[in-house]
Write a protein that holds these residues in place. Structure first.
Motif, short mmCIF file in Angstrom:
data_model
loop_
_atom_site.label_atom_id
_atom_site.label_comp_id
_atom_site.label_asym_id
_atom_site.label_seq_id
_atom_site.Cartn_x
_atom_site.Cartn_y
_atom_site.Cartn_z
N SER A 1 58.36 38.05 51.36
CA SER A 1 59.78 38.29 51.06
C SER A 1 60.68 37.41 51.91
CB SER A 1 60.13 39.76 51.28
OG SER A 1 59.45 40.57 50.35
N THR B 1 60.43 33.94 50.53
CA THR B 1 61.18 33.83 49.28
C THR B 1 62.68 33.72 49.56
OG1 THR B 1 59.48 35.04 48.08
CG2 THR B 1 61.67 34.96 47.07
N ALA C 1 70.00 38.34 46.40
CA ALA C 1 69.21 39.37 45.72
C ALA C 1 68.89 38.95 44.29
CB ALA C 1 69.95 40.70 45.73
N MET D 1 66.24 36.36 44.34
CA MET D 1 64.95 36.93 44.73
C MET D 1 64.44 37.94 43.70
SD MET D 1 65.51 37.52 48.82
CE MET D 1 63.86 38.23 49.04
N SER D 2 65.25 38.25 42.71
CA SER D 2 64.91 39.25 41.69
C SER D 2 64.60 40.60 42.31
CB SER D 2 63.73 38.77 40.83
OG SER D 2 64.04 37.56 40.19
N CYS D 3 65.48 41.04 43.20
CA CYS D 3 65.29 42.36 43.80
C CYS D 3 66.65 43.02 44.05
CB CYS D 3 64.47 42.27 45.09
SG CYS D 3 65.27 41.40 46.43
N GLU D 4 66.60 44.25 44.49
CA GLU D 4 67.81 45.02 44.76
C GLU D 4 68.47 44.53 46.05
OE1 GLU D 4 69.20 47.42 42.85
OE2 GLU D 4 67.65 46.90 41.39
N ASN E 1 67.05 45.90 49.30
CA ASN E 1 65.82 45.27 49.78
C ASN E 1 66.12 43.94 50.44
OD1 ASN E 1 64.33 47.39 48.72
ND2 ASN E 1 63.89 46.32 46.82
N THR E 2 67.07 43.21 49.89
CA THR E 2 67.45 41.93 50.46
C THR E 2 68.07 42.12 51.84
OG1 THR E 2 67.84 41.10 48.23
CG2 THR E 2 68.76 39.81 50.02
#
Length: 142
Positions: free
Chosen positions: A42, A45, A60, A63-66, A69-70
């Motif tokens: 992560s 990335t 985010a 990174m294709s995430c919430e 999480n970022t």
């Protein structure tokens, strides 16, 4: 007897399997290269995607995430002295994420490692452009 719908379903299943397999190989490649630099996948990335100052939301999305999480990933990178949060130039509610000199140097090392024996390195540049176009069309539906 195989119907056209059956044939289409089989073809799509096989294609999905190939795309998933490629995604898994890429993820493993990133994990391996990140580990050589003392990073998690992560973190690697995030560094790979930080091509310039950006907000947490922009990172985010890349990174294709919430965003939550970022935030966790960026907090770790900030503690390592690789990223700083600066005031956003036009939105006083937002922060711009900026790589430090150390973060930029590590990003360059990472980018160099990611292209070595990449799962995509067996494709010619033209093959990669064609694959890029096909995947982009599949994602956008156009």
């Amino acid at each position: 007897m195989t119907t056209p719908a059956d044939t289409q379903a089989i073809a799509e299943r096989q294609l999905c399997g190939l795309v998933n397999g490629l995604a898994q190989r890429i993820a493993e490649h990133v994990r391996e290269r990140a580990a050589t630099l003392g990073l998690t996948a992560s973190q690697a990335t995030a560094l790979r995607e930080m091509s310039g100052p950006m907000t947490m939301r922009e990172l985010a999305e890349r990174m294709s995430c919430e965003p939550s999480n970022t935030t966790f990933v960026v907090d770790k990178l900030e503690k390592q002295g690789l990223v700083e949060r600066h005031p956003h130039p036009t939105d006083r509610r937002a922060k711009h994420l900026v790589l430090t000199a150390e973060g930029a140097a590590l990003r360059e090392r990472l980018l160099g490692l990611l292209v070595v024996d990449s799962p995509l390195s067996g494709l010619t540049p033209q093959d990669q452009r064609v694959l890029h176009g096909l995947l982009a069309r599949a994602i956008t539906g156009s």
